[in-house]
Enzyme design. Structure first.
Site, PDB file in Angstrom:
ATOM      1  N   SER A 244      36.722 -39.458  39.315  1.00  0.00           N
ATOM      2  CA  SER A 244      36.352 -40.758  38.502  1.00  0.00           C
ATOM      3  C   SER A 244      36.517 -41.786  39.412  1.00  0.00           C
ATOM      4  O   SER A 244      35.771 -41.856  40.519  1.00  0.00           O
ATOM      5  CB  SER A 244      37.454 -40.660  37.433  1.00  0.00           C
ATOM      6  OG  SER A 244      37.153 -41.819  36.505  1.00  0.00           O
TER       7      SER A 244
ATOM      8  N   ASP B  83      29.403 -36.624  29.539  1.00  0.00           N
ATOM      9  CA  ASP B  83      30.096 -37.620  30.134  1.00  0.00           C
ATOM     10  C   ASP B  83      29.173 -38.903  30.060  1.00  0.00           C
ATOM     11  O   ASP B  83      27.997 -38.978  30.568  1.00  0.00           O
ATOM     12  CB  ASP B  83      30.481 -37.391  31.474  1.00  0.00           C
ATOM     13  CG  ASP B  83      31.296 -38.418  32.376  1.00  0.00           C
ATOM     14  OD1 ASP B  83      31.149 -39.656  31.881  1.00  0.00           O
ATOM     15  OD2 ASP B  83      32.083 -38.128  33.041  1.00  0.00           O
TER      16      ASP B  83
ATOM     17  N   HIS C  39      34.049 -36.753  30.230  1.00  0.00           N
ATOM     18  CA  HIS C  39      34.757 -37.377  31.404  1.00  0.00           C
ATOM     19  C   HIS C  39      36.273 -37.051  31.594  1.00  0.00           C
ATOM     20  O   HIS C  39      36.891 -36.614  30.628  1.00  0.00           O
ATOM     21  CB  HIS C  39      34.735 -39.039  31.275  1.00  0.00           C
ATOM     22  CG  HIS C  39      35.111 -39.546  32.422  1.00  0.00           C
ATOM     23  ND1 HIS C  39      34.200 -39.688  33.305  1.00  0.00           N
ATOM     24  CD2 HIS C  39      36.450 -40.277  32.916  1.00  0.00           C
ATOM     25  CE1 HIS C  39      34.731 -40.550  34.444  1.00  0.00           C
ATOM     26  NE2 HIS C  39      35.952 -40.896  34.178  1.00  0.00           N
TER      27      HIS C  39
END
Length: 328
Positions: free
Chosen positions: A171, A266, A296
């Site tokens: 991320s 995502d 995610h």
């Protein structure tokens, strides 16, 4: 199939079905009425992340806390040596945890660091970079680059191979890995063997099919992305540079080989894959992996999601193969 079909994936090609293991998590979060991060605020989301109890990760041969020299003082790092890594000359990844640049710590990402170490066979130098809003751009980026330089300077003491040091992250941490690779290229900095990125935050929010379809996900919403990006970078995109937002870099040529893993569900999927496509078009060797049914943050879900465990194993095998067979 047209070239556009290949380079700009349409969400409908994968569908929006969730993996059964992930559905369990989604149902639990909805039953608890978990609000989006932007509605809860910084302190609440930090406390929530740090309070999650995860099963212990893989056993390590050694775990050591240390401090890297940073531009504004020591940077805490935690060094994980997996059982299969040799005592000297091991490959290493300087790793940057996720959390939107506003949350996360060595403790909350301990399980992920152990998973990555065990899957890759590499020593993991997990970096506790400074967070926004207390420390805005470029604080976290400066810490990320300083940690790479420190790892290179101390390679012998760390028992790692100077020529097999990569960067990686998940991320926001994946965005830091991309940024660090760019910065090292631009400044003739330390050599980077490879960059490993789980769903990296390389861009601000964009109007893409994946954002439209999954932008209200329980894991990450479109508003969350804006909120976190603005808190670290500021709310004026015209002031962004390629280190804070790697996707706007004019050139991606000459960067290290990349491994990119993204969930089909995502909201960042299309922006991440567009970045991977640009890397490939720039002559960078790239492996892009898209995992169906996950969203995610799936790399943090190995304890409960079988597909996340598969993804970790596959990414780990690719990383190990690249460390064992360096090119150029």
């Amino acid at each position: 199939m047209t070239q556009q079909d290949i380079t700009t994936p349409d969400a409908s090609r994968d569908g929006s079905a969730w993996d059964p293991d992930v559905e369990v998590m989604i149902d639990r979060m909805r039953s608890l009425d978990v609000k989006p991060s932007w509605q809860r605020g910084v302190e609440a989301v930090r406390e929530s992340l740090e309070s999650i109890v995860r099963p212990p990760g893989p056993e390590m041969a050694e775990v050591v806390d240390a401090a890297a020299d940073g531009p504004h003082g020591p940077i805490p790092v935690r060094i994980y040596r997996p059982v299969q890594a040799p005592a000297t000359g091991a490959p290493a990844l300087v790793w940057y945890h996720g959390g939107g640049m506003i949350m996360g710590s060595l403790n909350s990402f301990d399980r992920l660091a152990r998973d990555v170490a065990a899957a890759t066979g590499a020593v993991i130098v997990n970096v506790d970079y400074r967070l926004a809003p207390e420390h805005r751009y470029p604080a976290g980026n400066d810490d990320a680059f300083a940690a790479l330089e420190w790892t290179h300077r101390n390679a012998d003491d760390l028992g790692v191979d100077l020529h097999r040091i990569g960067v990686g992250g998940d991320s926001a941490g994946g965005g830091l890995a991309a940024s660090t690779a760019l910065r090292s290229r631009n400044t003739d900095g330390p050599a980077i063997a490879q960059q490993v990125m789980f769903y990296p935050g390389v861009a601000r929010r964009a109007d893409t099919p994946s954002m439209r379809e999954f932008g209200d996900s329980v894991f990450l919403t479109a508003e969350d992305i804006d909120w976190m990006k603005n808190m670290y970078l500021g709310d004026d995109p015209s002031r962004d540079d390629e280190y804070g937002t790697p996707a706007i870099a004019e050139s991606l040529a000459g960067l290290p080989p990349a491994i990119i893993a993204i969930g089909a569900n995502d909201p960042l999927r299309d922006s991440v894959e567009a970045y991977g496509d640009r890397l490939r078009q720039s002559g960078v060797q790239v492996a892009q992996l898209r995992y169906p049914g996950v969203g995610h943050g799936f790399a943090m879900q190995t304890a409960s999601v079988a597909r996340a465990r598969l993804a970790m194993a596959e990414v780990g095998a690719l990383v190990a193969a690249r460390f064992a067979n360096p090119v150029g």
